[in-house]
Design a protein around this motif. Sequence first.
Motif, short mmCIF file in Angstrom:
data_model
loop_
_atom_site.label_atom_id
_atom_site.label_comp_id
_atom_site.label_asym_id
_atom_site.label_seq_id
_atom_site.Cartn_x
_atom_site.Cartn_y
_atom_site.Cartn_z
N PRO A 55 16.60 -16.98 -17.53
CA PRO A 55 16.41 -17.35 -18.93
C PRO A 55 17.69 -17.18 -19.75
CG PRO A 55 15.50 -15.18 -18.52
CD PRO A 55 15.97 -15.70 -17.20
N VAL A 56 17.66 -17.73 -20.96
CA VAL A 56 18.75 -17.51 -21.90
C VAL A 56 18.58 -16.11 -22.49
CG1 VAL A 56 19.01 -19.95 -22.46
CG2 VAL A 56 17.52 -18.54 -23.86
N GLY A 57 19.67 -15.58 -23.00
CA GLY A 57 19.64 -14.26 -23.61
C GLY A 57 21.01 -13.63 -23.53
N GLY A 58 21.35 -12.81 -24.54
CA GLY A 58 22.68 -12.23 -24.58
C GLY A 58 23.70 -13.35 -24.65
N PRO A 59 24.75 -13.28 -23.84
CA PRO A 59 25.75 -14.35 -23.87
C PRO A 59 25.31 -15.63 -23.15
CG PRO A 59 26.39 -12.69 -22.27
CD PRO A 59 25.16 -12.17 -22.97
N ARG A 60 24.22 -15.59 -22.42
CA ARG A 60 23.74 -16.76 -21.67
C ARG A 60 23.04 -17.71 -22.63
NH1 ARG A 60 22.85 -18.29 -16.35
NH2 ARG A 60 21.04 -19.65 -16.04
N ARG A 61 23.62 -18.89 -22.83
CA ARG A 61 23.12 -19.84 -23.81
C ARG A 61 22.27 -20.96 -23.21
NH1 ARG A 61 28.35 -21.65 -25.96
NH2 ARG A 61 27.09 -23.32 -26.82
N GLY A 62 22.32 -21.13 -21.91
CA GLY A 62 21.55 -22.20 -21.28
C GLY A 62 21.39 -21.95 -19.80
N GLY A 63 20.56 -22.75 -19.18
CA GLY A 63 20.35 -22.64 -17.74
C GLY A 63 19.87 -23.96 -17.19
N TYR A 64 19.83 -24.04 -15.87
CA TYR A 64 19.35 -25.26 -15.22
C TYR A 64 18.94 -24.97 -13.79
CZ TYR A 64 23.63 -25.66 -12.49
OH TYR A 64 24.65 -25.42 -11.62
N MET A 65 18.15 -25.86 -13.24
CA MET A 65 17.80 -25.89 -11.82
C MET A 65 17.88 -27.33 -11.37
SD MET A 65 14.58 -23.28 -11.43
CE MET A 65 14.86 -23.01 -9.67
N SER A 66 18.30 -27.55 -10.13
CA SER A 66 18.42 -28.90 -9.58
C SER A 66 17.32 -29.17 -8.56
CB SER A 66 19.78 -29.06 -8.90
OG SER A 66 20.81 -28.88 -9.81
N LEU A 89 13.13 -26.96 -23.12
CA LEU A 89 13.08 -27.46 -21.73
C LEU A 89 13.16 -28.98 -21.71
CD1 LEU A 89 10.36 -25.11 -20.33
CD2 LEU A 89 12.57 -25.50 -19.24
N ARG A 90 13.94 -29.49 -20.76
CA ARG A 90 14.07 -30.94 -20.61
C ARG A 90 14.41 -31.28 -19.17
NH1 ARG A 90 17.79 -28.03 -23.11
NH2 ARG A 90 19.98 -28.27 -22.54
N VAL A 91 13.99 -32.44 -18.75
CA VAL A 91 14.33 -32.96 -17.42
C VAL A 91 15.40 -34.02 -17.60
CG1 VAL A 91 13.52 -34.25 -15.40
CG2 VAL A 91 12.06 -32.49 -16.43
N ARG A 92 16.49 -33.88 -16.87
CA ARG A 92 17.54 -34.91 -16.85
C ARG A 92 17.37 -35.68 -15.56
NH1 ARG A 92 22.94 -33.61 -19.74
NH2 ARG A 92 23.08 -35.75 -19.08
N TRP A 93 16.90 -36.89 -15.69
CA TRP A 93 16.57 -37.74 -14.57
C TRP A 93 17.83 -38.45 -14.10
CZ3 TRP A 93 12.00 -41.70 -15.04
CH2 TRP A 93 11.85 -42.37 -13.85
N SER A 94 18.17 -38.28 -12.84
CA SER A 94 19.33 -38.95 -12.28
C SER A 94 18.95 -40.32 -11.75
CB SER A 94 19.93 -38.13 -11.14
OG SER A 94 20.96 -38.88 -10.52
N PRO A 95 19.69 -41.36 -12.14
CA PRO A 95 19.41 -42.69 -11.60
C PRO A 95 20.02 -42.92 -10.21
CG PRO A 95 21.19 -42.82 -13.18
CD PRO A 95 20.71 -41.38 -13.17
N TYR A 96 20.77 -41.93 -9.72
CA TYR A 96 21.49 -42.08 -8.46
C TYR A 96 20.77 -41.33 -7.34
CZ TYR A 96 24.90 -43.46 -11.89
OH TYR A 96 25.52 -44.06 -12.95
N ARG A 97 20.65 -41.95 -6.19
CA ARG A 97 19.94 -41.35 -5.06
C ARG A 97 20.65 -40.12 -4.51
NH1 ARG A 97 16.61 -44.58 -1.37
NH2 ARG A 97 15.40 -45.88 -2.76
N ASP A 107 20.67 -24.24 -25.01
CA ASP A 107 21.62 -25.17 -25.63
C ASP A 107 22.09 -26.20 -24.60
OD1 ASP A 107 21.45 -23.68 -27.96
OD2 ASP A 107 23.30 -22.56 -27.57
N PRO A 108 22.53 -27.36 -25.06
CA PRO A 108 23.13 -28.32 -24.13
C PRO A 108 24.39 -27.73 -23.49
CG PRO A 108 22.63 -29.37 -26.23
CD PRO A 108 22.43 -27.89 -26.42
N ALA A 109 24.59 -28.02 -22.22
CA ALA A 109 25.75 -27.50 -21.49
C ALA A 109 27.04 -28.12 -22.03
CB ALA A 109 25.61 -27.81 -20.00
N PRO A 110 28.15 -27.44 -21.82
CA PRO A 110 29.44 -28.04 -22.22
C PRO A 110 29.66 -29.36 -21.48
CG PRO A 110 29.70 -25.72 -21.62
CD PRO A 110 28.30 -26.11 -21.24
N GLU A 111 30.55 -30.16 -22.01
CA GLU A 111 30.87 -31.45 -21.38
C GLU A 111 31.51 -31.21 -20.02
OE1 GLU A 111 29.87 -34.27 -22.45
OE2 GLU A 111 29.19 -33.62 -24.41
#
Length: 153
Positions: A55-66, A89-97, A107-111
Motif C-alpha cells: 500500500p501507499v504510506g510514508g514516502p511511498r506514493r503509489g504502487g502497481y502489480m502486473s 485503483l485503476r487498471v491500465r490495459w495494455s493493447p500489446y500481447r 498517485d500516477p507514477a513518474p513519466e
Amino acid sequence: MLTTTKASTRSFVPSLCSAEEAYDFEHFRDRLARPEVLAHAVAVCVFRAPLLAVPVGGPRRGGYMSFDLLPLAIGARGLLTNRPGFPNLRVRWSPYRDTCHTVEWGDPAPEWWEDDAVFGRFYGYSEAAITTFVRQHPRPSPAVSVPCSPTAP
C-alpha cells in the motif's frame, strides 16, 4: 482417445492471503524506507502464487502489480478496492500481447523517462536500496550511439 474438459474459470480468479505468505515479502521488507507500511499489505494469489501488493504510506506514493491476463488484473483491482492504502485503483490495459496489464494505486507514477532514483523514491524505497539498484543497473549514456545493424561500421 481424445476427451475434452471444460476449462476451469476458478484458476483465473485471484484471491487474497496474508502479506507474509507472499513470495516477495522479504524483498520489499528489506528495501522499503518505511517497512511498517507492510502492516496493511496483502498478497494477491494468482495460480496459487502469492505476490505482494504494497500500500501507499510514508514516502511511498503509489504502487502497481502486473498481470498477463486482463481478467486477473480486473479481479485483483476488485480485491484491493476499499482496502486501506490502496486509493485511486485503476487498471491500465495494455493493447500489446507482449506487455502486461497493470493495476495501479495512489498517485500516477513518474513519466517513463525519469531517472531510476525518482522511481525508487516514488515507490518508497530506502536510499540504500536505490543506490544499490542504480549501481547494479546503469543506464546507457544517451551520448553513446550504438549501431543497430550488424553490418554498420
